[in-house]
Design an enzyme around this catalytic site. Structure first.
Site, short mmCIF file in Angstrom:
data_model
loop_
_atom_site.label_atom_id
_atom_site.label_comp_id
_atom_site.label_asym_id
_atom_site.label_seq_id
_atom_site.Cartn_x
_atom_site.Cartn_y
_atom_site.Cartn_z
CG HIS B 130 -1.93 0.99 1.35
ND1 HIS B 130 -1.68 2.31 1.62
CD2 HIS B 130 -3.27 0.89 1.20
CE1 HIS B 130 -2.82 2.97 1.64
NE2 HIS B 130 -3.81 2.14 1.38
CG ASP B 207 0.66 -2.37 6.12
OD1 ASP B 207 -0.21 -2.43 7.01
OD2 ASP B 207 0.48 -1.83 5.02
CD GLN B 210 -6.54 -4.31 4.20
OE1 GLN B 210 -7.52 -4.98 4.54
NE2 GLN B 210 -6.64 -3.03 3.88
CE LYS B 233 -6.94 -0.02 6.40
NZ LYS B 233 -7.79 0.57 5.37
CB CYS B 371 -3.57 3.32 -1.73
SG CYS B 371 -4.82 4.57 -1.45
#
Lengths: 145, 413
Positions: B130, B207, B210, B233, B371
């Protein structure tokens, strides 16, 4: 298809999307401008041949959605043979109209471009329709500086 | 279809937004929300906790001596411990609250980057990232005179540990890599990648934006040095992110923002900074939102992240199978383990036209480049429609989606 969607994707729009006019490079272009919509990565190039302050020919190229393709296709039809001043006035009238409240009056003289009116109810899609016109106005402004 | 591990239909009632009518459709159909990768919907317990925090303990933390401030501080710090437990971190002092994953990454690029990256060094990222886990490193490399090295995905967008291994060297000071792709849902073998990085003395930054709503995460098992994610999220409120770092490493990093709350003492010419985690939390934090995040963590753990993962895997598999039946539809991304994020293109129809046409039927999806421009460039795709699921989605919703896609394909072609 519901009402809002039918207004956005009118048959005129879908027809121009499926078979756009003047799509592809203009070999003897005198000016061209490429603009990108960062939201979706779409890009449109407007190419014109200007002859004595008149748009003698206009093509578009690039990658875009149905609204962008149809808007560009309609643009090529409506500016051919027009003076730069007339094109500038038309462009500003259209951009103001597309950015206005959906209930506002339709201005005179925009002809088939009225088919783009559906984007007024879809703020996130307005730029799809305005991008080709922004490119054209950049050309006109540069040519008349 | 395999039997679902729980009756998840019952869980839908916990999410007030899911019974609201779709805004664009003009009819009475409820919203079909398939954009959980952008932000998750919030269960009532989170909204209640947020409201009660603003009513019962609307006070700044670590400052007041009155009851509301002490209660807010206690709850705020309690969530820090909850987060540590959620990601299996050895201690809670290494959990830093930020504004979101993007801020966590920028904090690291600034604070860690300035410490360990020298001119001529390399910073390794991947094509799968991302932009929020790409741009801070691109900027760091530029500002430090270092080289940004980008590990390649294959033509399906698959990122293998081998692709990372090819780019690692003793010059690689940092590796930033996603745990799960926000475009294809691909789950990355972070454990193997971190082992490889360790062999070269490379610091690893993962990261997890997600991942944390979809599967159990153990930073101990992954073996990473830093792990970043966002509250919104994972059923929590907007405006809160988490940066977890290995305490021994985190302690060595300088503050990246200065101001109230992060200092021990201030004199006219110099000051002494707090230890971790407060050194990285200058200014008033999002107190009520952090407290409400605690309710989201309790909710997720109440169901169990393993149970959620099992349910979502059934949904993901079913959705992919049904999408494949739509004429002219092509799935983007590799086969294999993943979070319930699915990208596709519909032949002859631009992704934004698909998304707008779906919105008119009350179906919320995302279209475009998500993104993640480097990934699309690598796959040679101009954009996609993205469907991102959660355990609250149903097969009926997927059936509605697929029949709408069949009609949309016919309309535009």
């Amino acid at each position: 298809m519901n009402e809002a969607l039918a207004k956005l994707y009118q048959e005129v729009i879908l027809t121009h999307h499926r078979k756009p006019h003047h799509f592809g490079p203009l070999p003897d272009a005198t000016q061209q401008v490429r603009l990108v919509n960062p939201l979706c990565g779409d890009e449109v190039t407007i190419a014109v041949r200007i002859d004595q302050d008149t748009i003698a020919a206009c093509h578009f190229d690039g990658y875009g959605c149905a609204l962008c393709r149809a808007s560009a296709s309609l643009l090529t039809l409506s500016v051919r043979g027009q003076s730069l001043e007339a094109v500038r006035a038309l462009g500003h009238t259209l951009l103001t109209f597309l950015q206005a409240d959906p209930a506002s009056q339709t201005p005179e003289g925009i002809g088939d471009l009225i088919a783009l009116c559906g984007v007024r109810e879809h703020p996130s899609r307005r730029r799809c329709a305005t991008l080709p016109w922004e490119a054209l106005l950049t050309i006109v402004d540069d040519a008349t500086e | 279809m395999i039997a679902a591990p729980l009756d998840f239909y019952a869980r839908r009632a916990d999410f007030p937004a899911l019974s609201h009518h779709a805004a664009h459709s003009g009819d009475r159909r409820p919203l079909i929300y398939l954009d959980h990768a952008a932000t998750s919907q919030k269960p009532q317990v989170v909204l209640d906790r947020l409201m009660s925090a603003y009513i019962e303990r609307c006070a700044n933390v670590h400052r007041g001596v009155y009851a509301q401030s002490e209660a807010a501080t206690r709850d705020f710090e309690g969530v820090r411990r909850q987060i540590a437990a959620l990601i299996d971190a050895p201690d809670s002092q290494s959990v830093v609250f930020t504004k979101g994953t993007t801020e966590s990454m920028n904090l690291l690029a600034y604070s860690l980057g300035q410490c360990v990256v020298q001119p001529g060094d390399e910073v390794l990222v991947t094509q799968l990232e991302h932009h929020s886990n790409f741009l801070p490193w691109q900027e760091l490399a530029r500002s430090r005179g270092a080289k940004l090295v980008v590990a390649q995905v294959d033509e399906h967008g698959r990122l293998s540990p081998h692709a990372i291994a090819q780019k690692l060297s003793t010059k690689t000071k940092l590796l930033a890599c996603t745990h799960a792709s926000n475009v294809t849902g691909e789950l990355i073998d972070v454990r193997s990648i971190c082992q490889l990085a360790k062999q070269h003395g490379t610091i690893t930054i993962i990261d997890g934006a997600q991942a944390t709503a979809h599967l159990p995460v153990s930073v101990r098992e992954l073996g990473c040095d830093f792990y970043c994610f966002s509250a919104h999220k994972m059923l929590g409120p907007f405006g809160v992110g988490i940066l977890w770092g290995r305490a021994a490493l985190l302690r060595t990093l300088p503050a990246w923002q200065t101001g109230g709350g992060m200092v021990l003492s201030v004199r006219e010419t110099e000051s002494d900074h707090q230890s971790i985690p407060h050194r990285f939390e200058a200014g008033t934090p999002a107190v009520a939102e952090v407290i409400a995040l605690g309710a989201a963590v309790e909710y997720l753990q109440g169901i169990g992240l393993s149970v959620i993962a099992a349910q979502e895997e059934i949904l993901r598999t079913e959705t992919r199978a049904r999408l494949r039946q739509v004429p002219g539809l092509r799935l983007i991304g590799p086969e294999g383990p993943g979070v319930p994020v699915i990208s596709f293109v519909l032949d002859g129809v631009h992704p934004h036209d698909v998304a707008t046409a779906l919105a008119a039927e009350g179906i919320a999806v995302r279209a475009g480049l998500h993104c993640a421009e480097p990934l699309f460039a690598a796959m040679g795709v101009r954009g996609s429609v993205r469907v991102s699921l959660s355990f609250v989605n149903t097969i009926e919703e997927i059936e509605t989606l697929c029949s709408a896609l069949v009609r949309i394909g016919a309309l535009f072609r």
